[in-house]
Structure formats: structure tokens, C-alpha cells
Scaffold this motif. Structure first.
Motif, mmCIF file in Angstrom:
data_model
loop_
_atom_site.group_PDB
_atom_site.id
_atom_site.type_symbol
_atom_site.label_atom_id
_atom_site.label_comp_id
_atom_site.label_asym_id
_atom_site.label_seq_id
_atom_site.Cartn_x
_atom_site.Cartn_y
_atom_site.Cartn_z
ATOM 1 N N ILE A 80 43.802 48.224 31.621
ATOM 2 C CA ILE A 80 42.499 47.730 31.163
ATOM 3 C C ILE A 80 41.924 48.704 30.131
ATOM 4 O O ILE A 80 41.414 48.306 29.085
ATOM 5 C CB ILE A 80 41.553 47.539 32.369
ATOM 6 N N ARG A 91 31.832 48.240 33.569
ATOM 7 C CA ARG A 91 32.449 48.721 34.819
ATOM 8 C C ARG A 91 31.923 50.120 35.117
ATOM 9 O O ARG A 91 32.459 51.108 34.620
ATOM 10 C CB ARG A 91 33.975 48.744 34.683
ATOM 11 N N GLU A 146 32.279 51.965 37.514
ATOM 12 C CA GLU A 146 33.159 52.906 38.214
ATOM 13 C C GLU A 146 33.931 53.802 37.235
ATOM 14 O O GLU A 146 34.414 54.861 37.620
ATOM 15 C CB GLU A 146 34.145 52.182 39.139
ATOM 16 N N ARG A 157 47.820 42.134 42.093
ATOM 17 C CA ARG A 157 47.740 42.213 40.636
ATOM 18 C C ARG A 157 48.429 43.449 40.069
ATOM 19 O O ARG A 157 48.641 43.549 38.869
ATOM 20 C CB ARG A 157 46.277 42.141 40.171
ATOM 21 N N GLY A 216 35.275 36.698 38.071
ATOM 22 C CA GLY A 216 36.246 37.782 37.840
ATOM 23 C C GLY A 216 37.624 37.174 38.023
ATOM 24 O O GLY A 216 38.152 37.114 39.129
ATOM 25 N N SER A 217 38.212 36.711 36.926
ATOM 26 C CA SER A 217 39.467 35.959 37.067
ATOM 27 C C SER A 217 40.638 36.850 37.466
ATOM 28 O O SER A 217 41.633 36.368 37.999
ATOM 29 C CB SER A 217 39.796 35.214 35.771
ATOM 30 N N ASN A 218 40.514 38.162 37.237
ATOM 31 C CA ASN A 218 41.620 39.047 37.638
ATOM 32 C C ASN A 218 41.791 39.012 39.155
ATOM 33 O O ASN A 218 42.892 38.802 39.663
ATOM 34 C CB ASN A 218 41.351 40.499 37.220
ATOM 35 N N ASP A 219 40.683 39.242 39.853
ATOM 36 C CA ASP A 219 40.780 39.235 41.310
ATOM 37 C C ASP A 219 40.903 37.820 41.850
ATOM 38 O O ASP A 219 41.619 37.590 42.814
ATOM 39 C CB ASP A 219 39.561 39.936 41.928
ATOM 40 N N GLU A 258 34.902 36.123 42.633
ATOM 41 C CA GLU A 258 36.268 36.643 42.509
ATOM 42 C C GLU A 258 37.028 36.599 43.821
ATOM 43 O O GLU A 258 38.154 37.073 43.918
ATOM 44 C CB GLU A 258 36.272 38.056 41.904
ATOM 45 N N LYS A 272 41.170 51.219 42.483
ATOM 46 C CA LYS A 272 40.280 52.155 41.779
ATOM 47 C C LYS A 272 39.817 53.239 42.726
ATOM 48 O O LYS A 272 38.966 53.007 43.579
ATOM 49 C CB LYS A 272 39.085 51.406 41.204
ATOM 50 N N LEU A 301 30.310 42.702 31.172
ATOM 51 C CA LEU A 301 30.748 43.496 32.315
ATOM 52 C C LEU A 301 30.847 44.955 31.895
ATOM 53 O O LEU A 301 31.684 45.319 31.069
ATOM 54 C CB LEU A 301 32.125 43.024 32.808
ATOM 55 N N ARG A 341 27.702 46.319 36.401
ATOM 56 C CA ARG A 341 28.196 45.971 37.728
ATOM 57 C C ARG A 341 28.015 47.145 38.671
ATOM 58 O O ARG A 341 28.283 48.288 38.296
ATOM 59 C CB ARG A 341 29.664 45.594 37.627
ATOM 60 N N MET A 344 29.514 38.127 41.249
ATOM 61 C CA MET A 344 30.856 37.846 40.739
ATOM 62 C C MET A 344 31.529 36.845 41.657
ATOM 63 O O MET A 344 31.476 36.989 42.887
ATOM 64 C CB MET A 344 31.696 39.124 40.696
ATOM 65 N N CYS A 384 34.537 37.039 33.129
ATOM 66 C CA CYS A 384 34.748 38.372 32.549
ATOM 67 C C CYS A 384 36.111 38.963 32.883
ATOM 68 O O CYS A 384 36.349 40.143 32.653
ATOM 69 C CB CYS A 384 33.645 39.321 32.979
ATOM 70 N N GLY A 385 37.026 38.166 33.427
ATOM 71 C CA GLY A 385 38.376 38.685 33.677
ATOM 72 C C GLY A 385 39.172 38.673 32.378
ATOM 73 O O GLY A 385 38.703 38.177 31.341
ATOM 74 N N ARG A 419 36.364 47.559 49.727
ATOM 75 C CA ARG A 419 36.316 47.451 48.266
ATOM 76 C C ARG A 419 34.948 47.003 47.816
ATOM 77 O O ARG A 419 34.278 46.228 48.509
ATOM 78 C CB ARG A 419 37.272 46.343 47.822
HETATM 79 C C1 PEP Z 1 37.970 40.740 37.756
HETATM 80 O O1 PEP Z 1 38.344 40.902 38.911
HETATM 81 O O2 PEP Z 1 38.314 39.769 37.059
HETATM 82 C C2 PEP Z 1 37.093 41.718 37.114
HETATM 83 C C3 PEP Z 1 36.542 41.470 35.949
HETATM 84 O O3 PEP Z 1 36.888 42.892 37.752
HETATM 85 P P1 PEP Z 1 37.958 44.093 37.814
HETATM 86 O O4 PEP Z 1 39.081 43.772 36.898
HETATM 87 O O5 PEP Z 1 37.219 45.331 37.417
HETATM 88 O O6 PEP Z 1 38.327 44.076 39.252
#
Ligand code: PEP
Ligand code: MG
Length: 759
Positions: A366, A470, A472, A638, A625-628, A604, A514, A468, A506, A602, A675-676, A531
């Protein structure tokens, strides 16, 4: 049996090349199974024939000469059926083929097992016996287990061989390809620099040196340093240890002598190997020898040698660290890249990143996308410790890497790099233009940030807000939790940089992949564990300090939005809202005059998808959050390269979930963004726009590409493409039909310049 297997694999693992590895395999398997013949046939991809590569029991002169096509002989049959074959009398089988040069006619019974690596047949392992007899179930199971274990080892040895310029037959191979997963798009041609974790002997690369005397001097200094440490340690422990126990230190000192390990390392250095590589080699040989011993006491000695090796290495690396040189076109490689490593390379010299572990959604990937550095992750078969200093090509679109590329390939990729540079220049012109479709639909494009570097990139690329931030990321690069004041300063910088545009911050999303070095969380299933909001609700002091810092930072700017990660139900949202209100009350009591910022959730976790309406009622906005969401809907980690090809945000289930979220959010009159990483994929963005997302938030690198794409399509055409995609049940077909449709619209350019990935 397990012990035998373990020993063989260990021995094979330490073999210096493929030929040696195969030699060990046939010898040890023959011994372990008490058979008269053991042979390995490998499939040569160039000729598509199974070639006899090693044997114990057949005529060794036929090695490299005897080969068969997949439709020939019993070996071919095992390879094509991908199943073991157990025959009492091989000659009776219709597929039996006789090779006079092997002397095979003397052997009646045959047991063959396919060697399969990542679904690909790489060869066949065979044992044979003179007398007619069926091998029993136990023997068959042993051979199958052996070949499953050896598949990875063979693939690794083979890869190492090709890097050193040796192919299966020992003939020169110019280039070798390694497949990982795409981490960050783009192509790069450069030189490998391997970054090692401190004092990890296993990952020290081979490196040839010209100045042998300098290496010898370095090594002698290291020896002296370790000797001194040992003497000091021994003296320090004089009051706590009995003299016999302290004799251990004498053993260490003896091992360092010229006649022992120390002398052996010197000999290897004299062959032109650098001191660290020589040390790895010698220590590795000693450790292997000890580890193979049956006597438990002697096996234990392996750890002493390892310890000594690490101590010497620590000295060598101290001396080395200062002189690490990064070429202008550095391709940085590590077993597990970390964000901190990215900072080690001087600015402007880093052109590509490679990591053995992790996948496209790892944090470092990322970050790489944010920095626009072509990256390949999950290169599990790359013998990365051996590639230092060699020429490489990184294809971040396809997730592929080439070592020792041929001139033709190098030229081809140099053109791609140049094409990309021109493309980027052209895209700059888009900066001031709005993201508006051919039929006038306005699609706000926001950016994801984390590092401060993202701010400048986002502004250069015309972001309309931060979807977004982040938080963290600044936590991750700290040595302890940042104080409220420190956080305030960091957040103020973000808010001020984008003011008056909105900045969505966020709340701390740690856990999963992470980690904070100063707040370790150890769990078996971190992605299903403690998490995001789960951590911060359990630690309200962390949540409150962060929220207070955000609120105070927004004073006078009023462009803050707060976003809550990993919400799985109403109760969590309510608790978080309660804490936000509490923090708001506190800062106002302290005299900071800020309005209550918009708060969002979010989406997700699948549970949140089904509760979109209930959640939407309580907040001001939603962000997917399309990643999660992809990870949890498809049950695909992932970050696990082994299942990376199953991770697909164009999977019909993901598309349906996304559509439902938009429908339900709008039914409650609330805006919803995404925001993924999916939002930054130009082709996927077309579908997301058609679904009705109110804004797309992505990494700054991809923003101009998405803008270019959306400005070339109409909303009505996108809706047609979406309807078409929603009617398909197979992710692959969705990919190809979308790609084809965009190509037909003349929009292929943004979905893969030159060597582009399918999407
Ligand atoms: C997601 O999960 O799509 C996201 C945007 O958050 P992160 O990638 O930081 O988990
Ligand atoms: Mg997430």
C-alpha cells in the motif's frame, strides 16, 4: 518415517545446486525405501519432455539422455495423470517403454509419484525393484509424501540454478522468470540490492569481491570482536557458573581458531566470496552436519555454531552497513519488506521493490502504491538471498520478475518504462480537469493517505479530498504511542494541507497485519482477532486521546470527518459514537471551539453489509473497505500469496455485496464512498461509478488513470457494462469481458500499458 523425511528434506535443502539436490534425493530415498532403483525425471519446459536427471540403480550414463514425452512410457503416464502408479510388473503395462541405455529391463516392479509444485507437474519420482511385487500402501504413501515435500525444494534449487546461469542440463540460461503477486503497478529495469534483517545468517547473499584482503581483514576484526566478547562473558559469569559450565566459552573460542571454523571461513573468502557469504556457507555446513546427527547432545551443538555465526555476522554487518551502496536504479529486495526499509534507499534511487512474503494488500505494498514504486510481493520461489547485484526486471502489473534479462526483454521493458513516463506527463494535464463522464456525470475522486509524502502527491494529482487517512501509519513509524500533542501536530498538518477539502481520518486500525512494535499482539488468526475498533474500544484511553487530537487539530479548519474501521455491529458503533461525543464534550470544556464532525462507518465485514441500513441511520456517511470486505467475503487472507489468485474484488459475491451496500445506504439518504484498492483500478472504477458510489478514494498514483478512464466513458455505458458483469457468475469471465468491452471502446491504454495485467 517423519524423522527420515525431515532429514532428507533438510539435507536436500542445503545442497548447493539442483544436480547435487537431485543426487541426494535419489540416494536417500533409495536407502530409506530399501529399493534397488530411485530416479528423478524432470519436465523440461522447453522440450516438454520428462528427462532423467538423477538415478541410483540405473545406468548413470543415461542421465540427461533418456527422455520421454508426456504421452510416452510409464513416467509420462504418471506425469499426465498426476497420480501415483504402482505396478507389480511394469513390462505388462501397455504404456511400458523400454530404454536399453538405462538397463531398466532388470527391474520388474515400478512405483512412480508425480512431483507437483503449485499445481504444475515438475517431474516424476520413481522407485523400482527386481522382483515382481506390488509396493505396499505404506511405501506408496512414503513416496507420495516425499515427492510433495521435494517439489518445493526442487523448484527452489532449480530457481537458484537459473539465477546462477545454469539450467537443468547445466547449459547457460540467460533469464529466469519468477511469479509473485502484483504489489504496485508499473515496470522497472534495475539492479538488485538485497536488504537483510540484522544478523540473520540464513539470508546472507552470495557476493563476489575483488579485494580479498579487505574481506579477510573485516573477518579477522569480527573474529577478534567475538573472541573479546566471549572472554568478557566468561569472566562476567565467573561467580554464577561452575568452571565446567564456563568451558562452553572455551569451546566457542576453539571453534574460532584457524584450524576450525575460523580457518574454513578464511579459505572460502580466498576463493573470492565476501566475508559474510563465506561465514554463511561454513556455518551452514556445520549446522547441517550437527542437525543430521542422531545423538541429541550433538544435535544441540548446532545451535552453538549458529549462535557463533550470528555473533560474527553482527560484527561484519556493523562494518558493512556504512558502505552499502545503492545504484541509481535500485530494486530493493527483502524476505519481508517493511515500511522502514523503504526509507533506507536515498531518494530518487529506488525503482522497484520485491518481497518474498506478503501480498498486494500488505501494508508495504500500500505504501509502495502511494509512492508509485513498481512492486511484486509473495515471490515465494525467488532465492532472494542469491540475487544481490544482478540485473532484474520488475513487472508490477503482472506480479512477475525476471533475473538476468536478455537484451530483447530489457529493451521491451525499457520501452514500457518510457511509455509510462510519457503517460504520466500526459496525465498531469488532467490535474485541473474535473472528473466528469461524457454524459455529464460528476464523480468526485478522493485520495487515500498515510505518510506525509502522500499529501504532496495527492495535491499534484488533483485530489478532491481525503477519503481515507490511515492514522496507524504515523503510529507504525513511531517507537511508542504518540502523545495527544504529537498526534495533534500530525493531524493538523493533514487537515491544513487539504483545507478546505474534507479529510476523512480513520480511528486507529491496528491488528491483523498492522503491528506496532511497542504494542505487540500475538494471535493465531490475527485477521479474525483483535483488530481495528475492537482494540480501541477495549482501550478507550487510546481512542479518546486520538479523537481529542483530531478534534483539536480541526479547530478553525472544520474539514475533519471521522471514520470507524472494522465495525461488525450496532453495539460497537454506539460505543464508539459515545466515546466521540465524550471527547468532543471534553475539548469544548477545555475551550476548543469545534463543531461535531461528520462520523462514518467502514463497511468491510460481511456482517456490516447486512446491517448497512441500521448503521447508516446512526452515521453521516459510509465508506466501503473493499480490501477487507473481499478478504472476509471470500475467506481469502489478503496477505497469503498461496491463495492470492483467489483474492478477487471482481468476484460476483463482492460485486453483489457492493451493489447492496449502495442501495441500502441511499435508501437511508446517506452518501457512500469506497476506499479500498479496487477504487483505484480504472476498469473496476467504471463499475463502481455505475453502482452509484458517491465518491471513490484511492492511492494518488492511480488517481489520474481513473480520472482519464471515467472521462472517456458515459454513465449510461458504464451501467450497461455493470449489468453485463452482474449477469456473469465467473470472476475470470467478468475480468475478460470487462477488459474486452473497454478495449472495444478504445480504452485499453489504461488497463495495461504494453505488458499490462488483465485488469
Ligand atoms: C480496506 O480494508 O479496504 C481498507 C481501506 O482498509 P485497510 O486496507 O487499511 O485495511
Ligand atoms: Mg480495512
Amino acid at each position: 518415517m517423519l524423522n527420515t523425511l525431515r532429514k532428507i528434506v533438510q539435507e536436500v535443502n542445503s545442497a548447493k545446486d539442483l544436480k547435487t539436490a537431485l543426487g541426494i534425493i535419489v540416494l536417500r530415498v533409495k536407502e530409506a525405501m530399501g529399493s534397488q532403483v530411485c530416479s528423478v525425471y524432470l519436465l523440461d519446459p522447453e522440450t516438454n519432455r520428462f528427462v532423467l536427471m538423477a538415478t541410483e540403480g540405473l545406468n548413470k550414463r543415461s542421465i540427461g539422455k533418456v527422455s520421454m514425452a508426456p504421452n510416452e512410457g510409464l513416467v509420462g503416464l504418471v506425469g499426465t495423470r498426476e497420480e501415483p502408479l504402482n505396478l507389480e510388473n511394469a513390462a505388462d503395462h501397455p504404456r511400458y517403454r523400454y530404454f536399453a541405455e538405462t538397463g531398466e529391463e532388470r527391474f520388474a516392479s515400478f512405483l512412480g509419484a508425480p512431483i507437483i509444485h503449485h499445481r504444475r507437474v515438475v517431474g516424476v519420482l520413481v522407485i523400482q525393484q527386481k522382483e515382481r511385487r506390488q509396493f505396499d500402501e505404506g511405501e506408496e504413501a512414503f513416496l507420495v509424501t516425499m515427492s510433495a515435500q521435494l517439489a518445493g525444494v526442487i523448484a527452489h534449487a532449480e530457481a537458484t540454478g537459473s539465477i546462477r546461469g545454469l539450467g537443468r542440463q547445466g547449459k547457460g540460461i540467460q533469464e529466469a522468470k519468477f511469479v509473485g503477486v502484483p504489489g504496485s503497478p508499473g515496470a522497472a529495469v534495475g539492479k538488485a540490492v538485497v536488504m537483510l534483517p540484522p544478523a540473520d545468517l540464513d539470508v546472507v547473499p552470495d557476493k563476489s569481491v575483488d579485494d580479498i584482503d579487505a574481506e579477510l581483514k573485516l573477518f579477522n576484526n569480527a573474529l577478534e570482536g567475538v573472541r573479546e566478547d566471549m572472554r568478557n562473558l566468561s569472566a562476567k559469569l565467573a561467580t554464577q557458573l561452575r568452571p565446567e559450565e564456563r568451558a562452553l566459552f572455551d569451546v566457542y573460542l576453539m571453534m574460532l581458531e584457524d584450524a576450525a571454523l575460523g580457518g574454513e571461513v578464511v579459505q572460502v573468502i580466498k576463493t573470492g566470496q565476501w566475508a559474510q557469504g563465506a561465514l554463511r556457507q561454513v556455518v551452514g555446513e556445520h549446522v547441517n552436519r550437527f542437525e543430521l546427527m542422531d545423538d541429541a547432545y550433538l544435535r544441540e551443538r548446532a545451535s552453538d555454531v549458529k549462535d557463533l555465526g550470528r555473533r560474527l555476522l553482527a560484527y561484519l554487518q556493523e562494518a558493512r552497513q556504512l558502505s552499502l551502496v545503492y545504484p541509481d536504479n535500485t530494486i530493493l529486495i527483502s524476505e519481508e519488506l517493511t515500511p522502514a526499509m523503504l526509507g533506507e534507499v536515498p531518494e530518487g534511487k529506488l525503482v522497484g521493490l520485491l518481497s518474498v512474503l506478503g501480498s498486494g494488500n500488505s501494508h508495504v505494498a500500500i505504501l509502495a502504491r502511494a509512492m508509485g514504486i513498481p512492486t511484486v510481493m509473495g515471490l515465494v520461489d525467488l532465492p532472494y538471498s542469491k540475487v544481490d547485484g544482478i540485473d532484474m526486471i520488475v513487472d508490477g502489473y503482472k506480479g512477475e520478475v525476471y533475473t538476468n534479462p536478455s537484451d530483447v526483454l530489457r529493451k521491451q521493458y525499457a520501452e514500457v518504462v518510457e511509455e509510462e513516463r510519457q503517460l504520466a506527463q500526459g496525465l498531469d494535464a488532467l490535474r485541473e480537469l474535473p472528473c466528469i463522464t461524457l454524459d455529464g456525470h460528476r464523480m468526485p475522486l478522493w485520495v487515500n493517505t498515510g505518510l506525509l509524502a502522500d499529501v504532496a502527491r495527492a495535491q499534484q494529482r488533483g485530489a478532491e479530498g481525503v477519503g481515507l487517512y490511515r492514522t496507524e501509519v504515523p503510529f507504525m513509524i513511531n517507537q511508542r504511542f504518540p502523545s495527544e500533542k504529537e498526534q495533534l501536530a500530525i493531524y493538523r498538518e493533514q487537515l491544513a494541507a487539504f483545507h478546505p477539502l474534507p479529510v476523512t481520518m480513520r480511528s486507529l486500525d491496528i491488528g491483523g497485519d498492522k503491528a506496532l512494535s511497542y504494542f505487540p499482539i500475538k494471535e493465531d488468526n490475527p485477521f479474525l482477532g483483535w483488530r481495528g475498533i475492537r482494540v480501541t474500544l477495549d482501550h478507550p484511553e487510546i481512542f479518546l486521546v486520538q479523537t481529542r487530537a483530531m478534534l483539536k487539530a480541526s479547530e478553525g479548519l472544520n474539514n475533519l470527518r471521522i471514520l470507524l474501521p472494522m465495525i461488525s455491529g450496532i453495539h460497537e458503533l454506539e460505543e464508539a459514537l459515545h466515546l466521540i461525543h465524550r471527547a468532543w464534550g471534553e475539548v469544548r470544556d477545555e475551550g476548543t471551539d469545534v463543531p461535531m464532525p461528520p462520523v462514518g462507518v467502514m463497511i468491510e465485514i460481511p456482517a456490516a453489509v447486512y446491517q448497512t441500513r441500521e448503521l447508516a441511520r446512526q452515521v453521516d456517511f459510509l465508506s466501503v473497505g473493499s480490501n477487507d470486505l473481499t478478504q472476509y467475503l471470500l475467506a481469502v487472507d489478503r496477505n497469503n500469496p498461496r491463495v492470492a489468485d483467489l483474492y478477487d474484488y471482481l468476484h460476483p459475491a463482492v460485486l453483489q455485496a457492493l451493489q447492496n451496500v449502495v442501495r441500502d445506504a441511499h435508501a437511508e439518504g446517506k452518501p457512500v464512498s469506497i476506499c479500498g484498492e479496487m477504487a483505484g483500478d480504472p476498469a473496476a472504477a467504471v463499475l463502481l461509478m455505475a453502482m452509484g458510489f458517491d465518491s471513490l478514494s484511492m492511492n494518488a498514483t492511480n488517481l489520474p488513470k481513473v480520472k482519464w478512464m471515467l472521462r472517456q466513458v458515459s454513465l449510461s455505458k458504464s451501467k450497461e457494462l455493470l449489468a453485463q458483469a452482474m449477469g456473469i457468475d465467473n470472476p475470470q469471465v467478468i475480468h475478460s469481458s470487462l477488459q474486452l468491452a473497454l478495449k472495444n471502446l478504445g480504452l485499453a491504454r489504461m488497463i495495461g500499458p504494453g505488458v499490462g495485467k488483465a485488469l
